[in-house]
Design a protein around this motif. Structure first.
Motif, PDB file in Angstrom:
ATOM      1  N   VAL A 373       0.771  -1.067   0.093  1.00  0.00           N
ATOM      2  CA  VAL A 373      -0.164   0.097  -0.084  1.00  0.00           C
ATOM      3  C   VAL A 373       0.924   1.114   0.066  1.00  0.00           C
ATOM      4  O   VAL A 373       1.754   1.527   0.701  1.00  0.00           O
ATOM      5  CB  VAL A 373      -0.952   0.127   1.217  1.00  0.00           C
ATOM      6  CG1 VAL A 373      -1.905   1.154   1.199  1.00  0.00           C
ATOM      7  CG2 VAL A 373      -1.642  -1.334   1.617  1.00  0.00           C
ATOM      8  N   ALA A 374       0.697   2.169  -1.026  1.00  0.00           N
ATOM      9  CA  ALA A 374       1.436   3.436  -1.041  1.00  0.00           C
ATOM     10  C   ALA A 374       1.418   4.184   0.273  1.00  0.00           C
ATOM     11  O   ALA A 374       0.313   4.297   0.786  1.00  0.00           O
ATOM     12  CB  ALA A 374       1.038   4.010  -2.244  1.00  0.00           C
ATOM     13  N   ILE A 375       2.582   4.776   0.775  1.00  0.00           N
ATOM     14  CA  ILE A 375       2.408   5.692   1.879  1.00  0.00           C
ATOM     15  C   ILE A 375       2.487   7.015   1.065  1.00  0.00           C
ATOM     16  O   ILE A 375       3.317   7.586   0.511  1.00  0.00           O
ATOM     17  CB  ILE A 375       3.704   5.570   2.666  1.00  0.00           C
ATOM     18  CG1 ILE A 375       3.956   4.137   2.821  1.00  0.00           C
ATOM     19  CG2 ILE A 375       3.647   6.612   3.765  1.00  0.00           C
ATOM     20  CD1 ILE A 375       5.117   3.850   3.660  1.00  0.00           C
ATOM     21  N   PRO A 376       1.278   7.988   1.618  1.00  0.00           N
ATOM     22  CA  PRO A 376       1.059   9.105   0.893  1.00  0.00           C
ATOM     23  C   PRO A 376       2.219  10.208   1.341  1.00  0.00           C
ATOM     24  O   PRO A 376       2.615   9.967   2.540  1.00  0.00           O
ATOM     25  CB  PRO A 376      -0.306   9.512   1.652  1.00  0.00           C
ATOM     26  CG  PRO A 376      -0.966   8.422   2.115  1.00  0.00           C
ATOM     27  CD  PRO A 376       0.210   7.508   2.586  1.00  0.00           C
ATOM     28  N   GLY A 377       2.702  10.856   0.526  1.00  0.00           N
ATOM     29  CA  GLY A 377       3.611  11.836   0.595  1.00  0.00           C
ATOM     30  C   GLY A 377       5.141  11.155   0.787  1.00  0.00           C
ATOM     31  O   GLY A 377       6.133  11.928   1.020  1.00  0.00           O
ATOM     32  N   SER A 378       5.403   9.979   0.367  1.00  0.00           N
ATOM     33  CA  SER A 378       6.637   9.544   0.743  1.00  0.00           C
ATOM     34  C   SER A 378       7.577   9.636  -0.899  1.00  0.00           C
ATOM     35  O   SER A 378       8.600   8.854  -0.942  1.00  0.00           O
ATOM     36  CB  SER A 378       6.549   7.875   0.965  1.00  0.00           C
ATOM     37  OG  SER A 378       5.804   7.364  -0.086  1.00  0.00           O
ATOM     38  N   GLU A 379       7.007  10.238  -1.548  1.00  0.00           N
ATOM     39  CA  GLU A 379       7.844  10.287  -3.150  1.00  0.00           C
ATOM     40  C   GLU A 379       9.075  10.742  -2.970  1.00  0.00           C
ATOM     41  O   GLU A 379       9.540  11.717  -2.021  1.00  0.00           O
ATOM     42  CB  GLU A 379       7.081  11.279  -3.989  1.00  0.00           C
ATOM     43  CG  GLU A 379       5.690  10.841  -4.589  1.00  0.00           C
ATOM     44  CD  GLU A 379       5.386  11.348  -5.655  1.00  0.00           C
ATOM     45  OE1 GLU A 379       5.728  12.765  -5.974  1.00  0.00           O
ATOM     46  OE2 GLU A 379       4.492  11.191  -6.362  1.00  0.00           O
ATOM     47  N   PHE A 380       9.997  10.252  -3.976  1.00  0.00           N
ATOM     48  CA  PHE A 380      11.326  10.423  -3.801  1.00  0.00           C
ATOM     49  C   PHE A 380      11.911  10.160  -5.266  1.00  0.00           C
ATOM     50  O   PHE A 380      11.321   9.630  -6.186  1.00  0.00           O
ATOM     51  CB  PHE A 380      12.261   9.993  -2.556  1.00  0.00           C
ATOM     52  CG  PHE A 380      12.516   8.581  -2.741  1.00  0.00           C
ATOM     53  CD1 PHE A 380      13.599   7.958  -3.479  1.00  0.00           C
ATOM     54  CD2 PHE A 380      11.402   7.621  -2.480  1.00  0.00           C
ATOM     55  CE1 PHE A 380      13.989   6.500  -3.764  1.00  0.00           C
ATOM     56  CE2 PHE A 380      11.674   6.234  -2.816  1.00  0.00           C
ATOM     57  CZ  PHE A 380      12.845   5.690  -3.185  1.00  0.00           C
ATOM     58  N   GLU A 381      13.077  10.906  -5.510  1.00  0.00           N
ATOM     59  CA  GLU A 381      13.732  10.925  -6.877  1.00  0.00           C
ATOM     60  C   GLU A 381      14.888  10.011  -6.772  1.00  0.00           C
ATOM     61  O   GLU A 381      15.733  10.200  -5.827  1.00  0.00           O
ATOM     62  CB  GLU A 381      14.534  12.486  -7.353  1.00  0.00           C
ATOM     63  CG  GLU A 381      13.181  13.214  -7.754  1.00  0.00           C
ATOM     64  CD  GLU A 381      12.422  12.697  -8.945  1.00  0.00           C
ATOM     65  OE1 GLU A 381      13.191  12.569 -10.138  1.00  0.00           O
ATOM     66  OE2 GLU A 381      11.387  12.550  -8.973  1.00  0.00           O
ATOM     67  N   LEU A 382      15.067   9.039  -7.550  1.00  0.00           N
ATOM     68  CA  LEU A 382      16.333   8.288  -7.476  1.00  0.00           C
ATOM     69  C   LEU A 382      17.099   8.702  -9.046  1.00  0.00           C
ATOM     70  O   LEU A 382      16.612   8.644  -9.735  1.00  0.00           O
ATOM     71  CB  LEU A 382      15.794   6.885  -7.636  1.00  0.00           C
ATOM     72  CG  LEU A 382      16.928   5.748  -7.597  1.00  0.00           C
ATOM     73  CD1 LEU A 382      17.619   5.757  -6.367  1.00  0.00           C
ATOM     74  CD2 LEU A 382      16.139   4.532  -7.858  1.00  0.00           C
ATOM     75  N   ALA A 383      18.247   9.178  -8.837  1.00  0.00           N
ATOM     76  CA  ALA A 383      18.913   9.462  -9.876  1.00  0.00           C
ATOM     77  C   ALA A 383      19.656   8.240 -10.712  1.00  0.00           C
ATOM     78  O   ALA A 383      20.212   7.218  -9.998  1.00  0.00           O
ATOM     79  CB  ALA A 383      20.207  10.175  -9.474  1.00  0.00           C
ATOM     80  N   VAL A 384      19.001   7.836 -11.829  1.00  0.00           N
ATOM     81  CA  VAL A 384      19.570   6.705 -12.514  1.00  0.00           C
ATOM     82  C   VAL A 384      19.559   7.228 -14.111  1.00  0.00           C
ATOM     83  O   VAL A 384      19.086   8.221 -14.533  1.00  0.00           O
ATOM     84  CB  VAL A 384      18.447   5.535 -12.579  1.00  0.00           C
ATOM     85  CG1 VAL A 384      18.399   4.843 -11.160  1.00  0.00           C
ATOM     86  CG2 VAL A 384      16.979   6.102 -12.717  1.00  0.00           C
ATOM     87  N   ASP A 385      20.550   6.433 -14.869  1.00  0.00           N
ATOM     88  CA  ASP A 385      20.601   6.743 -16.135  1.00  0.00           C
ATOM     89  C   ASP A 385      20.144   5.436 -17.057  1.00  0.00           C
ATOM     90  O   ASP A 385      20.027   5.510 -18.217  1.00  0.00           O
ATOM     91  CB  ASP A 385      21.731   7.313 -16.514  1.00  0.00           C
ATOM     92  CG  ASP A 385      22.751   6.194 -16.208  1.00  0.00           C
ATOM     93  OD1 ASP A 385      22.741   5.191 -15.608  1.00  0.00           O
ATOM     94  OD2 ASP A 385      24.030   6.584 -16.150  1.00  0.00           O
ATOM     95  N   THR A 386      19.655   4.390 -16.461  1.00  0.00           N
ATOM     96  CA  THR A 386      19.124   3.232 -17.162  1.00  0.00           C
ATOM     97  C   THR A 386      18.112   2.770 -16.176  1.00  0.00           C
ATOM     98  O   THR A 386      18.273   2.503 -15.100  1.00  0.00           O
ATOM     99  CB  THR A 386      20.449   2.204 -17.314  1.00  0.00           C
ATOM    100  OG1 THR A 386      21.544   2.874 -18.176  1.00  0.00           O
ATOM    101  CG2 THR A 386      19.914   1.172 -18.242  1.00  0.00           C
TER     102      THR A 386
END
Ligand code: FAD
Ligand code: FES
Lengths: 462, 280
Positions: A373-386
């Protein structure tokens, strides 16, 4: 009382070294270790292990031959039931099959059946060809569509009954996922090809570059004199997430990434002409064998950070235990309870990051697994190139769409009689991933075997 | 092995091959493609079919040397053979009676337009073909196109043949004559197909383009050939290669063709050849 001996480990290449090469990771037992491990087997009269094997390999018997030092005989016993033992010894999920039934496993660790299978099969391959006795021709012709484990097993068994068998394969080599999906470091392609050579020696004809549904159809094959057809076309249609940014450069399906690397040998580019490109930071979506293979391949192609991004927890990961273990040893990082929602790119349309959402485990769903179940407000950016999408494959519709009278379920898999593998179309049988959805090598082989027996009956009564 | 029974140099760096593949020749239809692998170490290269002869059992393809693998293919001589030749792949062109159709081929794209124009003519359409190239020297298959068209308009960028300009100028020329166009096929470099689609969009003329993305298997197994069409992602090898030109995201397609550019350059450096364009 028997002396208690611990299960023997199989030597492996050192994780740091192997994470940068494509040589096989697991090195196999030596003769001494194989004999010692074989001697752990209790030789139960009522061999439960055999019930755990979809093709009913006579496990205690082949292990006894190893214990006696008669490795060639052990290989023969394997071959009676399993036409691809060197493959199965490497890729079967033994922990949930034969080994899960081993009596020793109740108090101790089970006999290393898979490792012993690999040992005996490799011994036989290394000793060169065993004599094949080709039976008298039955006068019947059978077409096998798809040269993966299901099709090859069915072909081998039918050839043993004297039928003229032709395998039609879309790619330029037979083997299916064994050739294009599972990497060299886990299953050397030479091993697969020697097993296929054995089938050729038994008289199986293999026609490559042959896309059924395009160059010919099942109906046309039957009209040109094939008495029965087996469909083993696998689950070759890659699923994507359906999130924004999935068509950016740097996003592969696992099938593309692995096909380039394994089938086309892009790891040897430019000696081999097909390229593959992997960045420094790779996210692999999914946690099955396909995901582990993609992650470990990325490392070997030079990636610095490799993440497995999976929306459930460790216990739900569908990959073989050994694969997860090996991946982690090599430096693959697990990012669990995490699900991507968008992939973003730079001005050149190259991936530069992925937005993810954290999850927690909720109530169990229909599959019995606790659903994330998604946790609201828990978004984050993951730096990836592939980004490599390894969230499963559906059935490829090329054959099913071009074959009228074939009943499919709503996912597009072929519906068969579970006992005979016969489809709704008379004389047409099917098995493997095209029926079950993406599953395992041994289940596909079990289905091919069942179908071969049923085809034999069908031909007798025809 | 698939024997090359004829090899003809059509223009500098453009070669026509007639290849023995009887089973493919029996089934192939206009608009479909094949995948060729030259040798054991070779790439699987998709090439749109230019012609076929069901009786001789041959398929004709036209290849422009644009990179390492196409250069290797183009060096292959008559009498030798390709290791793999897979087909027919993709969905055939919807050949029916539309009325007046314009078949546009740009550069190498003239080759795949040829069987489509022929099919459309045989189906009773009035076929006007527009052939475009950079210069007269690079213009291929003019005679063949004349034989399957009622009228042929040529446009070269430098004016060395036909009108000076682009294929869209040729199209404008046809419209100026007051002709009503019922459908357009446009095959060539992505910029050209995009320009044609933008030209016909306000006029509401059905416009079909043939996409040539990077492919691996050509059977729907890998998804390398993803094309964005309207709101959907399609696999060009099994859903295409022809799509409604008014729905295709050409900018994305162009960027996706650059995916392996660095690697291509590395491989090409080994051959030291440099030409532009893409294969159809
Ligand atoms: C990367 C990866 C790793 C895996 N790891 C494991 C593992 O460790 N252990 C395990 O047990 N399982 C593993 N699996 C799953 C296992 O490989 C499959 O379940 C198994 O290969 C299915 O066998 P199959 O014969 O049904 O199909 P496939 O192996 O998919 O073979 C189907 C064949 O049919 C051909 N074909 C398809 N369409 C046509 C057509 N129209 N005409 C002619 N030919 C056609 C295909 O080219 C292919 O060769 C893995 C799968 C992948 C992708
Ligand atoms: S080329 Fe692989 S899916 Fe189209």
């Amino acid at each position: 009382m028997r002396e208690k001996i611990a299960r023997h480990d199989m030597p492996c290449q050192d994780p740091v070294t192997r994470a940068r090469n494509f040589e096989e990771v697991a090195l196999g037992y030596s003769e001494e270790t194989a004999i010692a491990e074989a001697k752990r087997c209790l030789q139960c009269k009522k061999s439960l292990c055999v019930t755990g094997c979809p093709v009913e390999v006579q496990i205690p018997e082949f292990i006894r031959r190893i214990a006696e030092g008669d490795f060639a005989a052990a290989g023969e016993v394997l071959k009676q039931k399993n036409s691809l033992p060197a493959v199965c010894g490497r890729v079967c999920p033994q922990e949930s099959q034969c080994e899960s039934k081993c009596v020793l496993g109740i108090k101790d660790e089970p006999v290393a059946i898979g490792r012993l299978e690999r040992f005996a099969a490799d011994y036989q391959l290394a000793r060169g060809k065993s004599k094949v006795t080709i039976p008298a021709p039955s006068g019947k012709r059978i077409a096998i569509i798809g040269g993966g484990p299901a099709g090859l097993t069915c072909a081998g068994d039918l050839a043993k009954s004297g039928h003229a068998v032709t395998v039609f394969e879309a790619l330029h080599v037979a083997g299916g996922v064994l050739m294009y999906g599972i990497p060299q470091f886990r299953l050397p392609k030479e091993v697969v090809q020697s097993e296929i050579e054995n089938l050729r020696d038994m008289g199986v004809e293999i026609k490559v570059d042959y896309v059924v549904g395009k160059i010919t159809s099942v109906d046309e094959l039957m009209a040109t004199g094939y008495d029965a057809v087996f469909l083993g076309t696998g689950a070759g249609l890659p699923n994507f997430m359906g999130i924004p940014g999935e068509n950016l450069n740097g996003v592969y399906s696992a099938n593309e990434f692995l096909t380039r690397t394994n089938l086309m040998k892009a790891y040897r580019f430019p000696d081999y002409a097909t390229p593959v490109k992997v960045g420094k930071r790779v996210a692999v979506l999914g946690a099955g064998n396909v995901a582990m293979d993609s992650a470990r391949t990325s490392l070997r192609l030079g990636a610095e950070e490799v993440y497995i991004v999976y929306r459930r927890s460790r216990t739900e990961m569908p990959a073989r235990h050994e694969e997860v273990e090996h991946a982690e040893e090599e430096g693959v990082q697990l990012m669990l309870l995490t699900n991507p929602t968008r992939i973003s790119g730079d001005e050149r349309s190259w991936v530069h990051s992925m937005t993810c959402l954290c999850h927690e485990l909720g109530e169990p769903d229909e599959s019995g697994r606790r659903s994330p179940v998604a946790i609201p407000g828990s978004e984050f950016e993951l730096a990836v190139d592939t980004v490599i999408v390894a969230i499963g494959q559906g059935p490829n519709p090329l054959v099913t769409k071009s074959t009228p009278g074939l009943e499919l379920n709503k996912r597009g898999n072929i519906i068969v009689d579970q006992e005979t593998m016969e489809t709704s179309k008379p004389g047409v049988f099917a098995g493997g991933d095209i029926v079950t959805g993406a599953a395992t090598v041994i289940l596909a082989m079990g289905a091919g075997k069942k179908a071969a027996a049923a085809i034999n009956d069908y031909l007798k009564n025809k | 092995m698939y024997k090359i029974v004829k090899r003809r140099q059509l223009a500098p760096s453009i070669v026509l091959f007639e290849v023995e593949a009887p089973e493919v020749a029996k089934k192939v239809e206009p608009g479909q493609f094949v995948i060729v692998r030259h040798d054991e170490k070779g790439e699987r290269i998709p090439l749109t079919v230019m012609d076929f002869d069901r009786i001789r059992g041959t398929i004709t393809i036209v290849v422009q040397d644009v990179g390492y693998s196409s250069a290797i293919i183009n060096q292959t001589q008559e009498g030798s053979a390709f290791l793999d030749f897979v087909g027919p792949l993709g969905v055939p062109t919807e050949i029916e009676k539309y009325g007046t159709v314009v078949c546009i081929g740009g550069g190498l794209g003239i080759a795949p337009v040829f069987p489509i124009a022929r099919g459309l003519k045989e189906a009773g359409n009035q076929v006007i073909s527009v052939l475009g190239s950079r210069s007269a020297e690079l213009l291929i298959l003019e005679e063949e196109m004349c034989s399957v068209s009622h009228e042929v308009v040529i446009a070269t960028n430098d004016g060395s043949a036909g009108v000076q300009g682009f294929v869209t100028d040729g199209l404008a020329h046809i419209l100026q004559q007051g002709k009503k166009i019922d459908a357009v096929w446009a095959i060539g470099p992505i910029v050209m197909m995009k320009a044609v689609a933008e030209f016909t969009r306000p006029l509401g003329i059905k416009t079909i383009v043939s996409m040539n993305p990077i492919m691996v298997d050509g059977t729907g197994m890998c998804g390398a050939c993803r094309v964005s069409v309207g709101t959907e992602t399609k696999f060009a090898c099994v859903d295409g290669p022809e799509f409604d030109g008014h729905l295709v995201d050409f900018d994305l397609a162009m960027k996706r063709l650059e995916y392996f550019k660095d690697e291509e350059n590395r491989a090409r450096a080994r051959l030291q050849c440099s030409h532009e364009g893409g294969n159809h």
